[in-house]
Motif scaffolding. Structure first.
Motif, PDB file in Angstrom:
ATOM      1  N   THR A  79      15.039 -23.549   1.438  1.00  0.00           N
ATOM      2  CA  THR A  79      14.071 -22.723   0.712  1.00  0.00           C
ATOM      3  C   THR A  79      14.525 -21.273   0.790  1.00  0.00           C
ATOM      4  OG1 THR A  79      12.371 -24.161   1.641  1.00  0.00           O
ATOM      5  CG2 THR A  79      11.623 -22.157   0.543  1.00  0.00           C
ATOM      6  N   LEU A  80      14.638 -20.627  -0.366  1.00  0.00           N
ATOM      7  CA  LEU A  80      14.927 -19.194  -0.384  1.00  0.00           C
ATOM      8  C   LEU A  80      13.705 -18.499  -0.964  1.00  0.00           C
ATOM      9  CD1 LEU A  80      17.655 -20.873  -1.652  1.00  0.00           C
ATOM     10  CD2 LEU A  80      18.611 -18.671  -1.035  1.00  0.00           C
ATOM     11  N   TYR A  81      13.279 -17.431  -0.339  1.00  0.00           N
ATOM     12  CA  TYR A  81      12.105 -16.746  -0.871  1.00  0.00           C
ATOM     13  C   TYR A  81      12.338 -15.247  -0.918  1.00  0.00           C
ATOM     14  CZ  TYR A  81      10.803 -15.541   3.998  1.00  0.00           C
ATOM     15  OH  TYR A  81      10.790 -15.055   5.283  1.00  0.00           O
ATOM     16  N   TYR A  82      11.668 -14.609  -1.841  1.00  0.00           N
ATOM     17  CA  TYR A  82      11.542 -13.156  -1.791  1.00  0.00           C
ATOM     18  C   TYR A  82      10.171 -12.788  -2.327  1.00  0.00           C
ATOM     19  CZ  TYR A  82      12.752 -12.500  -6.819  1.00  0.00           C
ATOM     20  OH  TYR A  82      12.785 -12.519  -8.185  1.00  0.00           O
ATOM     21  N   GLY A  83       9.687 -11.640  -1.863  1.00  0.00           N
ATOM     22  CA  GLY A  83       8.351 -11.253  -2.296  1.00  0.00           C
ATOM     23  C   GLY A  83       7.810 -10.114  -1.481  1.00  0.00           C
ATOM     24  N   ALA A  84       6.497 -10.099  -1.336  1.00  0.00           N
ATOM     25  CA  ALA A  84       5.813  -8.989  -0.687  1.00  0.00           C
ATOM     26  C   ALA A  84       4.987  -9.488   0.481  1.00  0.00           C
ATOM     27  CB  ALA A  84       4.900  -8.279  -1.686  1.00  0.00           C
ATOM     28  N   SER A  85       5.073  -8.731   1.588  1.00  0.00           N
ATOM     29  CA  SER A  85       4.193  -8.972   2.728  1.00  0.00           C
ATOM     30  C   SER A  85       3.297  -7.740   2.839  1.00  0.00           C
ATOM     31  CB  SER A  85       5.007  -9.131   4.019  1.00  0.00           C
ATOM     32  OG  SER A  85       5.867 -10.238   3.921  1.00  0.00           O
ATOM     33  N   ARG A  86       2.031  -7.911   2.518  1.00  0.00           N
ATOM     34  CA  ARG A  86       1.104  -6.766   2.501  1.00  0.00           C
ATOM     35  C   ARG A  86       0.276  -6.751   3.765  1.00  0.00           C
ATOM     36  NH1 ARG A  86      -2.877  -6.407  -1.767  1.00  0.00           N
ATOM     37  NH2 ARG A  86      -2.545  -8.585  -2.282  1.00  0.00           N
ATOM     38  N   LEU A  87       0.469  -5.713   4.560  1.00  0.00           N
ATOM     39  CA  LEU A  87      -0.330  -5.576   5.776  1.00  0.00           C
ATOM     40  C   LEU A  87      -1.705  -5.035   5.404  1.00  0.00           C
ATOM     41  CD1 LEU A  87       2.546  -5.806   6.921  1.00  0.00           C
ATOM     42  CD2 LEU A  87       1.903  -4.133   8.653  1.00  0.00           C
ATOM     43  N   GLN A  88      -2.659  -5.261   6.286  1.00  0.00           N
ATOM     44  CA  GLN A  88      -3.978  -4.642   6.086  1.00  0.00           C
ATOM     45  C   GLN A  88      -3.795  -3.133   6.103  1.00  0.00           C
ATOM     46  OE1 GLN A  88      -5.351  -6.556   9.665  1.00  0.00           O
ATOM     47  NE2 GLN A  88      -5.732  -4.614  10.660  1.00  0.00           N
ATOM     48  N   GLU A  89      -4.826  -2.400   5.664  1.00  0.00           N
ATOM     49  CA  GLU A  89      -4.718  -0.947   5.513  1.00  0.00           C
ATOM     50  C   GLU A  89      -4.298  -0.287   6.832  1.00  0.00           C
ATOM     51  OE1 GLU A  89      -8.167   0.636   3.651  1.00  0.00           O
ATOM     52  OE2 GLU A  89      -7.499   2.704   3.874  1.00  0.00           O
ATOM     53  N   LEU A  90      -3.320   0.616   6.736  1.00  0.00           N
ATOM     54  CA  LEU A  90      -2.756   1.324   7.899  1.00  0.00           C
ATOM     55  C   LEU A  90      -2.016   0.372   8.842  1.00  0.00           C
ATOM     56  CD1 LEU A  90      -5.627   3.842   8.777  1.00  0.00           C
ATOM     57  CD2 LEU A  90      -3.643   4.216   7.332  1.00  0.00           C
ATOM     58  N   GLY A  91      -1.605  -0.760   8.328  1.00  0.00           N
ATOM     59  CA  GLY A  91      -0.943  -1.751   9.177  1.00  0.00           C
ATOM     60  C   GLY A  91       0.367  -1.247   9.746  1.00  0.00           C
ATOM     61  N   GLN A  92       1.127  -0.493   8.920  1.00  0.00           N
ATOM     62  CA  GLN A  92       2.423  -0.023   9.428  1.00  0.00           C
ATOM     63  C   GLN A  92       2.194   0.960  10.578  1.00  0.00           C
ATOM     64  OE1 GLN A  92       6.618   1.611   7.964  1.00  0.00           O
ATOM     65  NE2 GLN A  92       5.134   1.663   6.324  1.00  0.00           N
ATOM     66  N   ARG A  93       1.173   1.801  10.446  1.00  0.00           N
ATOM     67  CA  ARG A  93       0.876   2.757  11.512  1.00  0.00           C
ATOM     68  C   ARG A  93       0.347   2.041  12.754  1.00  0.00           C
ATOM     69  NH1 ARG A  93      -2.660   7.819   9.740  1.00  0.00           N
ATOM     70  NH2 ARG A  93      -1.057   7.757   8.131  1.00  0.00           N
ATOM     71  N   GLN A  94      -0.363   0.973  12.544  1.00  0.00           N
ATOM     72  CA  GLN A  94      -0.899   0.208  13.675  1.00  0.00           C
ATOM     73  C   GLN A  94       0.200  -0.332  14.563  1.00  0.00           C
ATOM     74  OE1 GLN A  94      -3.888  -2.337  11.346  1.00  0.00           O
ATOM     75  NE2 GLN A  94      -4.550  -2.583  13.448  1.00  0.00           N
ATOM     76  N   LEU A  95       1.362  -0.616  13.966  1.00  0.00           N
ATOM     77  CA  LEU A  95       2.453  -1.153  14.760  1.00  0.00           C
ATOM     78  C   LEU A  95       2.898  -0.159  15.840  1.00  0.00           C
ATOM     79  CD1 LEU A  95       4.592  -2.926  12.016  1.00  0.00           C
ATOM     80  CD2 LEU A  95       3.469  -4.019  13.938  1.00  0.00           C
ATOM     81  N   LEU A  96       2.495   1.099  15.699  1.00  0.00           N
ATOM     82  CA  LEU A  96       2.857   2.115  16.683  1.00  0.00           C
ATOM     83  C   LEU A  96       1.838   2.236  17.806  1.00  0.00           C
ATOM     84  CD1 LEU A  96       4.109   4.927  14.287  1.00  0.00           C
ATOM     85  CD2 LEU A  96       5.485   3.644  15.904  1.00  0.00           C
ATOM     86  N   THR A  97       0.737   1.470  17.731  1.00  0.00           N
ATOM     87  CA  THR A  97      -0.336   1.686  18.707  1.00  0.00           C
ATOM     88  C   THR A  97      -0.219   0.761  19.911  1.00  0.00           C
ATOM     89  OG1 THR A  97      -1.817   0.060  17.687  1.00  0.00           O
ATOM     90  CG2 THR A  97      -1.936   2.330  16.869  1.00  0.00           C
ATOM     91  N   VAL A  98       0.916   0.121  20.028  1.00  0.00           N
ATOM     92  CA  VAL A  98       1.120  -0.740  21.200  1.00  0.00           C
ATOM     93  C   VAL A  98       1.132   0.104  22.467  1.00  0.00           C
ATOM     94  CG1 VAL A  98       2.281  -2.556  20.007  1.00  0.00           C
ATOM     95  CG2 VAL A  98       3.575  -0.588  20.777  1.00  0.00           C
ATOM     96  N   PRO A  99       0.780  -0.410  23.625  1.00  0.00           N
ATOM     97  CA  PRO A  99       0.536  -1.838  23.828  1.00  0.00           C
ATOM     98  C   PRO A  99      -0.871  -2.302  23.464  1.00  0.00           C
ATOM     99  CG  PRO A  99       0.440  -0.675  25.900  1.00  0.00           C
ATOM    100  CD  PRO A  99       0.745   0.358  24.865  1.00  0.00           C
ATOM    101  N   ASP A 100      -1.650  -1.403  22.810  1.00  0.00           N
ATOM    102  CA  ASP A 100      -3.037  -1.769  22.497  1.00  0.00           C
ATOM    103  C   ASP A 100      -3.175  -2.328  21.094  1.00  0.00           C
ATOM    104  OD1 ASP A 100      -3.870   1.252  24.221  1.00  0.00           O
ATOM    105  OD2 ASP A 100      -3.873  -0.803  24.986  1.00  0.00           O
ATOM    106  N   LEU A 101      -2.104  -2.923  20.582  1.00  0.00           N
ATOM    107  CA  LEU A 101      -2.107  -3.391  19.203  1.00  0.00           C
ATOM    108  C   LEU A 101      -3.098  -4.526  19.009  1.00  0.00           C
ATOM    109  CD1 LEU A 101      -0.590  -3.318  16.417  1.00  0.00           C
ATOM    110  CD2 LEU A 101       0.821  -5.147  17.319  1.00  0.00           C
TER     111      LEU A 101
END
Lengths: 187, 181
Positions: free
Chosen positions: A100-122
């Motif tokens: 299976t080959l796929y391409y497309g979009a992965s849409r995070l919830q709002e501010l999801g990319q910024r949330q990835l920086l809030t570890v370790p409390d993610l």
């Protein structure tokens, strides 16, 4: 210049099967690499029909296991949508290997990319998946799949793996990305 | 390990725009390659409108896409298993002078023995009076620096359309494009 239509073409889709995969998610430059860990083998079929039907569109339902999965997500500097690409190797219960080959979009919830920086409390981040899929197989029984335009609608959950170390940029070194994808044929 | 699901993921298709492309008669015929026949086909520039077929002014709370296709080409492969594979890049200039890059892969089934009919030229597929029309499916994605149209870059889209073939030559392709949600 040609005239503009005032009608739409008929559009239908028909559900084929689903596959659910747990990935490890590792930072790779400005994007993320995804890989299914070797020790994450399903006892049950992880390629399956949600309603358990044995026949779809007059053909035997595709049921089996995910052998391997790898992918990559790239985010833009703005926004919470990543462009995603990947490959998943499936083996049907009658032993046929399908790539299976796929391409497309992965849409995070709002501010999801910024949330990835809030570890370790993610907190777990929800992701909406929209993929175009193409299949390849040498097996005559499943060749129809390689000739069928398919799309996948899915969802995912990004979480920090318990006990994960944090790298010097503040990102966790071990994230998990559990995905669920339903595959539809377009017609 | 994930327990097996008994529920579907939600799905929705949101119509965005349509376009109908007339193609240049001249093309670059690469010929037989492993797996099929390669041919490069180009759109007639500045002749294709991008429009909303239902006449709506907004889509997903954004201004509808209206403009002209200024350039486009398909680096196509017609496979031996009667499947055509599209590899397309287009440039759209909107009516408010923004530039949008559109790229997609796609697939169109040529029907049983379609490959043989296309390459052997006996008999030719489609006539002027009765052109062959077949379905075609694409998966466009977009790039633009315009903040007005940034919403397009945040979606994976699908296109459902029709290819018109006369004398085994693709003359026209038409699509309706939907955002997957």
């Amino acid at each position: 210049m040609n005239t503009e239509r005032r009608y739409l073409y008929n559009k239908t889709d028909s559900y084929l099967f689903s596959f659910d995969v747990g990935h490890q998610m590792m930072q790779a430059g400005r994007g993320w690499n995804l890989m299914r860990p070797d020790d994450d083998k399903a006892d049950d079929f992880d390629v399956f029909h949600v309603r358990g039907e044995s026949v779809v569109n007059d053909r035997e339902t595709i049921v089996g296991n995910v052998l391997s999965a790898m992918g990559h997500c790239d985010f833009r500097s703005y926004g919470d949508t990543a462009r995603a690409t990947g490959k998943v190797l499936l083996r049907t219960r009658d032993g046929v290997v399908i790539e299976t080959l796929y391409y497309g979009a992965s849409r995070l919830q709002e501010l999801g990319q910024r949330q990835l920086l809030t570890v370790p409390d993610l907190a777990p981040i929800e992701v909406k998946l929209s993929y175009w899929l193409r299949f390849e197989t040498s097996n005559a029984k499943y060749r129809w799949l390689a000739q069928t335009p398919c799309v996948g609608f899915g969802r995912g959950l990004i979480q920090v793996k318990p006990g994960s170390a944090i790298d010097e940029d503040g990102f966790p070194e071990s994230l998990t990305f559990d995905t669920q994808l339903d595959v539809y044929a377009l017609s | 390990m994930l327990p097996q699901r008994r529920n579907f993921v939600s799905r929705n298709y949101i119509y965005i725009f349509s376009y109908d492309v007339d193609l240049e008669m001249s093309r670059e015929e690469i010929g037989f390659v492993p797996g099929g026949v390669r041919v490069n086909i180009f759109a007639k520039p500045d002749e294709t409108r991008v429009y909303h077929a239902l006449g709506e002014a907004t889509v997903l709370e954004n201004k509808s896409l209206k403009g002209t296709l200024v350039w486009g080409g398909d680096w196509a492969l017609v496979r031996e298993d009667d499947v055509g594979m599209l590899d397309v890049k287009l440039t759209i200039r909107t009516d408010d002078q923004e530039t949008i890059d559109m790229a997609y892969r796609g697939i169109y089934p040529t029907g049983p023995r379609g490959f043989r009919q296309l390459v052997t030229e006996k008999p030719l597929l489609g006539t002027e009076k009765k052109p062959f029309k077949g379905p075609v499916y694409i998966a466009p994605c977009f790039d633009t620096v315009s903040p007005k149209y940034r919403w397009l870059t945040e979606r994976q889209c699908v296109g459902i359309g029709e290819v018109t073939v006369v004398d085994s030559t693709i003359r026209r392709v038409s699509f309706d494009v939907y955002a997957m949600d």
